[in-house]
Each structure stands twice: as structure tokens, then as C-alpha cells.
Design a protein around this motif. Structure first.
Motif, mmCIF file in Angstrom:
data_model
loop_
_atom_site.group_PDB
_atom_site.id
_atom_site.type_symbol
_atom_site.label_atom_id
_atom_site.label_comp_id
_atom_site.label_asym_id
_atom_site.label_seq_id
_atom_site.Cartn_x
_atom_site.Cartn_y
_atom_site.Cartn_z
ATOM 1 N N GLY A 203 64.048 -14.332 40.499
ATOM 2 C CA GLY A 203 63.055 -14.949 39.515
ATOM 3 C C GLY A 203 61.733 -14.503 39.924
ATOM 4 N N TYR A 204 61.221 -13.375 39.789
ATOM 5 C CA TYR A 204 59.844 -13.042 39.912
ATOM 6 C C TYR A 204 59.612 -11.537 39.032
ATOM 7 N N ALA A 205 58.334 -11.532 38.630
ATOM 8 C CA ALA A 205 57.710 -10.408 38.077
ATOM 9 C C ALA A 205 56.308 -10.162 38.048
ATOM 10 N N SER A 206 55.969 -9.195 38.313
ATOM 11 C CA SER A 206 54.390 -9.003 38.418
ATOM 12 C C SER A 206 54.062 -8.153 36.963
ATOM 13 N N ASP A 207 54.873 -8.249 36.071
ATOM 14 C CA ASP A 207 54.465 -7.418 34.913
ATOM 15 C C ASP A 207 53.166 -7.814 34.397
ATOM 16 N N LEU A 208 53.136 -8.807 34.560
ATOM 17 C CA LEU A 208 51.605 -9.515 33.817
ATOM 18 C C LEU A 208 50.397 -9.027 34.568
ATOM 19 N N GLN A 209 50.421 -9.188 35.884
ATOM 20 C CA GLN A 209 49.255 -8.841 37.013
ATOM 21 C C GLN A 209 49.071 -7.349 36.672
ATOM 22 N N MET A 210 50.346 -6.377 36.838
ATOM 23 C CA MET A 210 50.235 -4.958 36.694
ATOM 24 C C MET A 210 49.550 -4.625 35.295
ATOM 25 N N SER A 211 49.988 -5.302 34.312
ATOM 26 C CA SER A 211 49.325 -5.125 32.961
ATOM 27 C C SER A 211 47.721 -5.350 33.124
ATOM 28 N N ASN A 212 47.434 -6.287 33.481
ATOM 29 C CA ASN A 212 46.213 -6.771 33.673
ATOM 30 C C ASN A 212 45.323 -5.677 34.683
ATOM 31 N N THR A 213 46.113 -5.177 35.682
ATOM 32 C CA THR A 213 45.404 -4.302 36.583
ATOM 33 C C THR A 213 45.361 -2.801 36.199
ATOM 34 N N LEU A 214 46.259 -2.600 35.258
ATOM 35 C CA LEU A 214 46.229 -1.267 34.517
ATOM 36 C C LEU A 214 45.099 -1.358 33.300
ATOM 37 N N ALA A 215 44.963 -2.479 32.707
ATOM 38 C CA ALA A 215 43.950 -2.561 31.607
ATOM 39 C C ALA A 215 42.537 -2.348 32.291
ATOM 40 N N ARG A 216 42.315 -3.015 33.275
ATOM 41 C CA ARG A 216 40.942 -3.231 34.013
ATOM 42 C C ARG A 216 40.566 -1.932 34.850
ATOM 43 N N PHE A 217 41.631 -1.465 35.681
ATOM 44 C CA PHE A 217 41.251 -0.314 36.522
ATOM 45 C C PHE A 217 41.693 0.888 36.096
ATOM 46 N N GLY A 218 42.730 1.154 34.873
ATOM 47 C CA GLY A 218 43.168 2.347 34.530
ATOM 48 C C GLY A 218 44.538 3.036 35.359
ATOM 49 N N LYS A 219 44.791 3.916 34.742
ATOM 50 C CA LYS A 219 45.946 4.519 35.397
ATOM 51 C C LYS A 219 46.131 5.217 36.560
ATOM 52 N N GLU A 220 44.941 6.035 36.840
ATOM 53 C CA GLU A 220 44.781 6.524 38.016
ATOM 54 C C GLU A 220 44.839 5.644 39.322
ATOM 55 N N VAL A 221 43.970 4.694 39.105
ATOM 56 C CA VAL A 221 43.999 3.587 40.343
ATOM 57 C C VAL A 221 45.228 3.123 40.315
ATOM 58 N N VAL A 222 45.877 2.825 39.394
ATOM 59 C CA VAL A 222 47.350 2.298 39.427
ATOM 60 C C VAL A 222 48.220 2.964 40.303
ATOM 61 N N GLU A 223 48.251 4.319 39.870
ATOM 62 C CA GLU A 223 49.244 5.204 40.504
ATOM 63 C C GLU A 223 48.622 5.466 41.823
ATOM 64 N N ASP A 224 47.592 5.308 42.324
ATOM 65 C CA ASP A 224 47.180 5.610 43.618
ATOM 66 C C ASP A 224 47.334 4.082 44.432
ATOM 67 N N LEU A 225 47.288 2.964 43.996
ATOM 68 C CA LEU A 225 47.259 1.889 44.674
ATOM 69 C C LEU A 225 48.489 1.129 44.691
ATOM 70 N N PHE A 226 49.352 1.436 43.489
ATOM 71 C CA PHE A 226 50.570 0.781 43.523
ATOM 72 C C PHE A 226 51.715 1.787 43.175
ATOM 73 N N PRO A 227 51.878 2.652 44.154
ATOM 74 C CA PRO A 227 52.963 3.753 43.864
ATOM 75 C C PRO A 227 54.316 3.433 43.789
ATOM 76 N N TYR A 228 55.001 4.377 43.276
ATOM 77 C CA TYR A 228 56.535 3.892 42.864
ATOM 78 C C TYR A 228 57.201 4.187 44.137
ATOM 79 N N TYR A 229 56.819 4.945 45.081
ATOM 80 C CA TYR A 229 57.530 5.187 46.464
ATOM 81 C C TYR A 229 56.619 4.982 47.500
ATOM 82 N N PRO A 230 56.856 3.989 48.372
ATOM 83 C CA PRO A 230 55.859 3.731 49.367
ATOM 84 C C PRO A 230 56.087 4.888 50.488
#
Lengths: 808, 113
Positions: A203-230
């Protein structure tokens, strides 16, 4: 005059009796409660034992004998399966009735009925996320399964037979404190309990925070700081395992959707303290030549415990392990042929969708270029002392809209969010546990797992034939890569779940060459797995440590696994502390701070209870992490996701000059070294203000002070401030309130042997010596040898009492 | 008064086997009506009769069970000492018994007149 005195004393008596019969605020109705004949005093018990009781019950088909051993574990011997599950319901209710009802009331959003208005928001939330409707769907699926229907009905009859025997003076003490009475058990409550577990684990999802983060910081930052595979991950299914199947195709939308920035909808945060370990080794690595399996699920630790231990025996089954009070079967355990355990799979099965409505009546929303009608469900919430509150929940085809008080961005086109959660779907997990209880080999285990939907688990397995396996198992939505990482477009059908990953294609592995398997909530697979399941899993620290040890270990005995469950090596500290110490400017430290520095420098990275270094490190890290990220990601009104611990460590070690270390709120340019120093200073001030200069009260076990609190948070009914090592992200994952809620080690072979313990006790009665009698041994790290009986041997030296249920 | 207290003690004990806790008030009221001499004496008869019954019963349970629940309930009620739970138990029972008995006495005073 005389009449006046009568009226005065009579009114005073009446008033007093009424007052003492009424619950006022948090106080129980004092007269009723303190009455030594019917109040709480009647719940005080002495040690049970030495007794044989016989009860005559309706609804039974034959005599059942229940043997209680010296740990108060019931061993049920029934002559048929109906009587077996009837008795399971009966004995579970006998020890845990209040808990069973309270948890299912909590799941159903019915706590206001018990505690009044202060639970109203909680109840509303439970209704709005669709718990009740999910449970109703599930009970329908269970009812279609003729075997499970009978199991659930027998269990329900057993619980109700127990409830009928109760006089108010026998009610569990929590009923007396909260001043209410038990109601009949129903099959729906079994389903609610399973949904409650599903919510706890998915019962958890960070969809909302991630969407906000994407809107605020852009795709490049999100891919760098929130990678698909750690970094550094060793997936559950070892890297390089081939996938021998032809995957289904998933259609991906051509245009990327960026959701609007939104205010806080709901804090669906994953609790990092919920997780688990399990592992298994094949006979090639054990002293006995047969597999050994271990499991310790990390959940919130409460009294009464979430687990109830028992043995279930009938002519067709003989199984031992822990059950969930309120659901039939054994959930984690073993029988003569197999053993199994679970850890949370962590797959993403909860998504949010941005919904565009036609107008502010919220009657229609856009989907696939059409306007679709919403469905309204009116929830009735009964509130103690305040009548019934009605709450209308809006459902789209995705699922409910949990929050409509959110401020729309455009009044003409209100944008709200719908919740799609796998827990809403009909499911029949009870079938899986039922079949596992009866399973004899790998084939039976896989068949059992094929019925399982949610919450997805890593099911570890071993059998007496020598097979070992792990399945990352559950129902996984068919989604394109990255779908569900951000808020989805609720109007585009390509954002809907497009089907399911076929069960046979769930990640799994049997008998690996390396001779062992493990899981600790980390990524299920490497990136070659053809389906997208999730982007964020538990960090690698626990799993890496377990694999490191299993790799080294040979000639393994069950006690080696007990020790591994207690391992407190802090791989996280080990990965970052040397780098931090090397950049810390020692010369600017005070004398006291130098002492702390020394303590850290000589630390062996084990989070033992009597060490001070873990306390210093935890405080330092907490301040440093905040100093790095809070300037960009924190602050009032923002709702962004902070980068993970693993990514932060990677940055500290590999990118010490990253611009993120600068505090953007100051004009100076801060470096990592500056932050390390100021956060170290702050850690010292914080600790010394609370506990004085470095002394014994800084010791990790005392500082952490693990609490096992009562399920309804009743003060005095928990076990507080336990002095014990470990921590989250450590194999021995004992945090402040969460930890190994059941530790089990099973040695397969011609004669299966097993050990286990949980931080609680079999009795749910705070007035029983068996309420918390496992806690001390659990703190010590001892496991009890589990008594697995082959027959109703009441003469066994460990059997202390007996309960016979006879046909009335 | 001693006799009345004893009667209340015994009859309350019997009543509590079958009836809810407030049956102690009914018993004390009845005994106060039938068996006491003054308002204050009836109060003390009720207070001591029920009070001792509740003290003795709760005290016995406390000792027999090593105070297993006394300390937990004491903490829940934020009492500094577990033993206060027993004290309060008797006081609550005693107060109800005392008021009920004196009320019974005062009713008889009207009826007699």
C-alpha cells in the motif's frame, strides 16, 4: 427534610452508578472495569498447565484433541479437515479474539464504532482506498472455490462457537477497557485480514512525489538521482539467469505524459522498516546433506503479535508454523516434506492516475476520447456516540478517488487522482497457503503459488528430496518500462494495466549451481527480465550481507542460520563511513568530538547493543543526509521524493564534487567536507543535549530502545525500551518498532527439525504469563526447538495440557 | 452496623455471581432500607460491606496472579504504584455501596413517618 435527604442520596447513587458505567474520554467505565467479579481483574491468569479440559461443541463431526506444549503451542489433531479448520478458528479465537476483531475492524474502516470520532478520518481513509470493496470482491472469489469456501466456513464456525461461550466477564480485557462487545465472525473478516496484509506490504506509491520531482527538476536529474537499477545490487534471481519463454508484448504510448504538479494528496510512503529476509541452501552446503531454510519477516512488532504459532494435523495434512489470527492455514512453516518462507516482493501494484473531469459535478471523466460515467459508493461509518456518517466515494474504472478535497488547478476542469491497486481485485490467496500446507514437492509448491495474487512475495522453498527454489510470486500487471513510476494519464488506455504477466513467466529459479538462494526485498531480477515490475526496491545492504555469508559458509548447521539471522554487520556504514571520516577535518573538532571520531574510527561496523559508534553514525548520517538534500527537495509546501540512501552514498564516494552538496539557500559554496563537519557538530550537540557527553546511555541498544507496543497503543500493555542490537538495513533488522516478527530455521531431511521464535507470546491476554513470554528469549537471540508431533502423543514430555473437543 | 456490613458483603458477593456490577447498589440499598439505624451508619455499612468485598477479591486475585495485570492497569491509569489499583477498586465499590445504603435508609425514614 427526610424526603430531601433521600432524594439527595438517591440521586447521588444513581448518578455515580451511571458515571461509573460510562466510558469517559480515554478512561474505561470505572465501576464496570474495576469490579473484581466481572471487570478486568477476571482477566488476570496464572500459568496454565497440567489440566485436561473437555468441551462439547455443536458443529463438530468427530472428536478433536488439542495438545498444548510447554510454549503453549496448540497441536490440533482432527479426524477430518472440517474439524481441523473449525478447531483452528476455535483455539485462535480462544487466545486472540480481540486482536482478530480489532485488526479486521481497522481494515474495514470501522474503528469509529469502537473509539468514536477520533478514528473517523482513519475510517474514511480506509473506505476511500477501497479496502471494503476489495475484501468483498475477494470473498466472492473465495466462495467460488469449493474447497476454500468450506475451509473458511469451518474456521468461521469455530470462531463463533468460541464467541458464544463467552459471558461478559470472560471478554478479553481490551473489550472492557474500550467498553464494547465482540460481534459474530464472518468470512468477510477473513478476506479483510488478507487485504490488511496486502495493504501493509503493497500500500504505497511514490508516483506523486516522482511526478513533482520530474516537473521541478527535469528528466535528466530524475534519471541520475532515481535510477531504474541501483548500484551494487544482487537481485533475488541471480544475474545472468536465462529467461526461457517468449514474453507478451506491451504497447507503449508514443507521447510522454507529464502530470501537473500537485499538492499533497496522501502520504503513501513505503515504510522502510517493513521487509524480510529468507534464504535456503541445498544439501551440498550443509553438514546433514539436506537443505536448510530460514525466514524472518520484518513487520511492526506488537502485542498481541501478528503471528500465532500452531500445528494442524488431520489424516490428509500435518503442518506446523505461524498463522495470521483471523485466517485459516499456516502462512509460514513446514510439513514432513517441505518448508517455505516469504519476504515481501516489493513489486509496484499501486498506481495513481490523473483524471480529467468534464465539469465540477464530477459525474463524467475523459477516457479514450470519450466521457465515461463515474460510479458512486456511499459508505456508512457508524460513530460511537455520534450516529452514522455518510461518505460518498467516487469510483472510476481505474479505481476510487481517495481524496477530493484537493484544490483543483483549473476550476472548469478539475483534476483529481484515481487509485489503481491490485488489492481491489478478487483474489484467493488462502488457496495458496492451503495447498502449501499439503504440498509434498516442488511441483505442488509451484501449483500452490499459481493461485497467489497480492501482496507479491519471494517464496523460498526446500523439500526433503533436496530441491531448493525461490519464486518472485504474485500477479504482476503488464506494463511498459517505467509505467507507474510517475502519475499516469487516466484518459489514455495505454496507461491502463494491459493484462498480467503469465504465472509461469514470474521470476523464479530452482536448484542454482551456487547451492543457495536468498531474498531481502531487493530487486527481483536484473534488467534482462523482459517485464517491468518496479524501479525501487529495498537497498542491497541486507541481501549483500546474506549472500556474502552464504557464499563463505560450508557444512552449515541450523545454528549457523540462527547466528546469521542475528548478524548485525552494518554494510551501509561500511560503504560510506571510511569516505566520510577521511574528509572530516579532524583539527577543527572539539575534545568531545574527537572522542566521537575515535569511536567511529575503531568501529568494526557491527551494530551491537553495547557499542556507541552505531549511535554516533546514525545521528551523523541523519544530519548529513538532510544537509545534502533538504535545500533542494525539502521545505514547506513541497512534495518531492528525496534521492535514496544508496544513490547518496554513491555520490559521496564517487562524485564528491557534485553540485548537490552546495546549500542553494546560502551565497557561499559548501563542499561535502563542509557538510560533513557541520553535520558532525550537529550530531554532537544533539546527542550531548539529550544524553550528556559520551557515556553509557549513548550505547546503541539503550539509545534505540526497541518498543513492542500494544496493538491499540494502550499504555502499560507493551514491552518498552528493549536493549537489543541490529537495525533496519541490517540482517538482524530490529528497529525502533519494527523487526523480525518471526524467526524460523527448518532443517529438511528424513526427520524434519525446526526452530523458531517471535517477539510476543501465544496468549493475547495481557493478564496471562504467556502474553509476552517469548520476548526475553527473542532479545537474547535464542530460538526454541519446535515440537512437531507425528501423532496425538499426549504423553510427550513437552505436552503440558490437553483440550478435547467432543461432538455435542 | 457490623451486621449490616456483613449482610451487604455476603449478599453482594452472591448478586455478583449472576448480575452486573451495579447489583451491589441494589443490595446495599435494600440492606440500608431494612437493617440500619442512622444515615451515617448505613453509609459506613455499605462502604465497608462492598469496599471490603472488592478489596478482598481484587487483593486475592492480585496475589494469586503475582499482580500480572495490576501493574499494567496501574500504568494505563497513570498511577504511580500498582497497589493503588486495588485501593481505588475498593474505594469505588465502597462509595457506591455507601451511598446506596444511606439512600435506602433515608427512604425507610420517609416510609416509617
Amino acid at each position: 427534610m427526610r424526603g430531601f435527604k433521600f432524594i439527595l442520596t438517591f440521586a447521588a447513587t444513581l448518578g455515580l452508578v451511571i458515571a461509573l458505567n460510562t466510558k469517559i474520554g480515554l478512561l474505561p467505565p470505572l465501576g464496570k472495569f474495576l469490579d473484581p467479579f466481572q471487570g478486568f481483574w477476571q482477566n488476570a491468569e496464572t500459568d496454565r498447565g497440567g489440566e485436561t479440559a473437555t468441551l462439547q461443541l455443536a458443529n463438530l463431526k468427530a472428536t478433536v484433541s488439542i495438545l498444548y506444549d510447554d510454549r503453549q503451542i496448540p497441536h490440533i489433531f482432527a479426524e477430518n479437515d472440517h474439524d481441523l479448520y473449525f478447531s483452528q478458528g476455535y483455539v485462535t479465537a480462544k487466545d486472540r479474539l480481540w486482536q482478530m476483531e480489532f485488526q479486521t475492524h481497522a481494515a474495514a474502516g470501522r474503528l469509529s464504532e469502537i473509539v468514536g470520532e477520533r478514528a473517523l478520518e482513519y475510517d474514511r481513509f480506509q473506505r476511500r482506498i477501497g479496502m471494503l470493496s476489495g475484501a468483498r470482491n475477494t470473498i466472492k472469489a473465495m466462495a467460488r472455490d469449493v474447497v476454500i469456501r468450506e475451509v473458511i466456513l469451518a474456521y468461521t464456525a469455530g470462531v463463533n462457537t468460541f464467541i458464544e461461550t463467552l459471558d461478559p466477564r470472560d471478554y478479553p480485557v481490551e473489550y472492557k477497557i474500550l467498553d464494547y462487545a465482540p460481534e459474530p465472525w464472518t468470512p468477510l473478516k477473513c478476506a479483510l485480514l488478507l487485504k490488511y496484509m496486502a495493504w501493509m506490504l503493497t500500500g504505497y506509491a511514490s508516483d506523486l512525489q516522482m511526478s513533482n520531482t520530474l516537473a521541478r527538476f527535469g528528466k535528466e536529474v530524475v534519471e541520475d538521482l532515481f535510477p531504474y537499477y541501483p548500484d551494487n545490487i544482487q537481485p533475488v534471481i541471480p544475474e545472468g539467469t536465462p529467461w526461457n519463454f517468449k514474453p507478451l508484448r506491451v504497447k507503449k504510448p508514443e507521447r510522454g505524459f507529464v502530470a501537473k504538479i500537485t499538492g499533497k494528496i496522501l502520504p503513501y510512503e513505503a515504510n522502510p522498516a517493513t521487509g524480510s529476509n529468507n534464504w535456503v541452501v541445498s544439501g551440498s552446503k550443509t553438514a546433514s546433506g539436506f537443505p536448510i531454510l530460514a525466514n524472518d519477516p520484518h513487520l511492526e512488532m506488537n502485542l498481541p503479535s501478528i503471528w500465532y504459532e500452531m500445528q494442524l494435523t488431520s489424516p490428509s495434512v500435518n503442518v506446523y508454523g505461524v498463522s495470521l489470527p483471523g485466517a485459516p492455514n499456516i502462512v509460514i512453516g513446514f510439513n514432513e516434506k517441505i518448508a517455505w518462507g516469504v519476504t515481501n516482493g516489493e513489486a509496484d501494484v499501486m498506481d495513481f492516475y490523473e483524471i480529467t473531469f468534464k465539469d465540477s459535478t464530477l459525474e463524467e471523466y475523459r477516457h479514450d476520447h470519450k466521457w465515461r460515467k463515474i460510479r458512486k459508493v456511499v459508505e456508512e461509518i457508524r460513530v460511537k456516540g455520534a450516529g452514522t456518517v455518510l461518505d460518498t466515494v467516487i469510483y472510476t474504472h481505474h479505481g476510487p478517488i481517495p481524496y477530493i478535497n484537493e484544490k483543483p488547478f483549473n476550476r472548469r476542469v478539475p483534476v483529481l487522482h484515481a487509485l489503481r491497486w491490485l488489492g481491489h481485485d478478487p483474489s484467493n490467496e488462502a488457496r495458496t497457503f492451503y495447498e502449501l500446507n499439503y504440498a509434498e514437492n516442488y511441483g505442488d509448491y509451484v501449483e500452490a503459488l499459481s493461485h497467489y495474487i497480492c501482496p507479491a512475495q519471494n517464496f523460498v522453498f526446500a523439500d526433503a528430496n533436496g530441491d531448493i527454489a525461490i519464486w518472485h510470486n504474485g500477479r504482476f500487471p503488464l506494463r511498459w518500462h517505467g509505467q507507474g513510476k510517475f502519475i499516469g494519464d487516466g484518459s489514455d488506455p495505454l496507461y491502463d494495466w494491459q493484462g498480467w504477466v503469465p504465472h509461469s513467466q514470474n521470476p523464479h529459479i530452482k536448484n542454482p549451481a551456487r547451492g543457495f538462494l536468498s531474498s531481502a526485498n531487493q530487486n527481483a531480477t536484473d534488467l534482462t527480465y523482459p517485464y517491468y515490475l518496479n524501479w525501487y526496491y529495498a537497498p542491497h545492504y541486507r541481501s549483500s550481507r546474506i549472500n556474502q555469508r552464504l557464499m563463505e559458509m560450508e557444512e552449515i548447521t541450523p545454528d549457523d542460520f540462527r547466528k546469521l539471522q542475528l548478524d548485525t554487520r552494518n554494510l551501509f556504514a561500511e560503504s560510506v563511513l571510511p569516505a566520510l571520516l577521511s574528509i572530516l577535518n579532524e583539527s577543527s573538532l572539539s575534545r568531545e568530538e574527537s572522542g566521537m571520531f575515535q569511536e567511529l574510527s575503531s568501529w568494526d561496523f557491527f551494530n551491537d547493543a553495547d557499542k556507541i559508534a552505531p549511535t554516533i553514525f546514525k545521528n551523523w548520517w541523519g544530519k548529513l543526509y538532510d544537509a545534502i538534500w533538504a535545500d533542494e527537495f525539502g521545505g514547506e509546501g513541497s512534495y518531492f521524493r528525496f534521492p535514496s540512501r544508496v544513490r547518496t552514498v554513491q555520490m559521496i564516494v564517487e562524485e564528491p564534487n557534485a553540485h548537490w552538496f552546495d546549500n542553494v539557500k546560502t551565497t557561499d559554496v559548501e563542499t561535502l567536507s563542509d557538510l560533513a563537519l557541520t553535520s558532525f557538530n550537529a550530531a554532537y550537540s544533539g546527542l550531548s543535549e539529550s544524553f550528556g557527553d559520551m557515556n553509557e546511555s549513548w550505547q546503541w541498544g539503550r539509545y534505540k530502545g526497541t518498543d513492542i507496543i500494544h496493538l491499540a497503543r494502550i499504555p502499560g500493555f507493551g514491552r518498552m525500551d528493549l536493549d537489543v542490537g541490529g537495525d533496519l538495513r541490517i540482517v538482524n533488522a530490529i528497529g525502533k518498532t519494527h523487526g523480525p516478527s518471526w524467526r524460523m530455521v527448518v532443517a529438511l531431511g528424513p526427520e524434519v527439525k525446526a526452530w523458531g521464535i517471535y517477539p510476543g507470546g501465544q496468549s493475547g491476554n495481557p493478564g496471562s504469563p504467556h502474553y509476552d513470554d517469548f520476548v526475553d528469549d527473542w532479545v537474547e537471540g535464542d530460538l526454541a526447538e519446535l515440537l512437531f508431533l507425528k501423532s496425538a502423543d499426549s504423553e510427550h514430555r513437552r505436552i503440558v495440557s490437553k483440550l478435547n473437543l467432543e461432538v455435542k | 452496623m457490623i451486621l449490616a456490613a456483613l449482610l451487604i458483603f455476603i449478599l453482594s458477593f452472591i448478586a455478583e455471581m449472576f448480575l452486573p456490577w451495579w447489583s451491589i447498589a441494589t443490595v446495599a440499598f435494600a440492606v440500608g432500607f431494612v437493617k440500619t439505624a442512622t444515615g451515617w451508619k448505613s453509609f459506613w455499612a455499605g462502604f465497608l460491606g462492598v469496599g471490603f468485598l472488592w478489596w478482598m477479591t481484587s487483593g486475592t486475585i492480585h496475589i494469586r496472579t503475582n499482580g500480572i495485570l495490576t501493574s499494567k492497569v496501574g500504568e494505563m491509569l497513570t498511577l504511580p504504584l500498582p497497589i493503588l489499583v486495588i485501593l481505588i477498586t475498593g474505594l469505588v465499590g465502597g462509595l457506591v455501596g455507601g451511598l446506596a445504603a444511606s439512600s435506602g435508609f433515608h427512604l425507610r425514614a420517609i416510609v416509617k413517618k
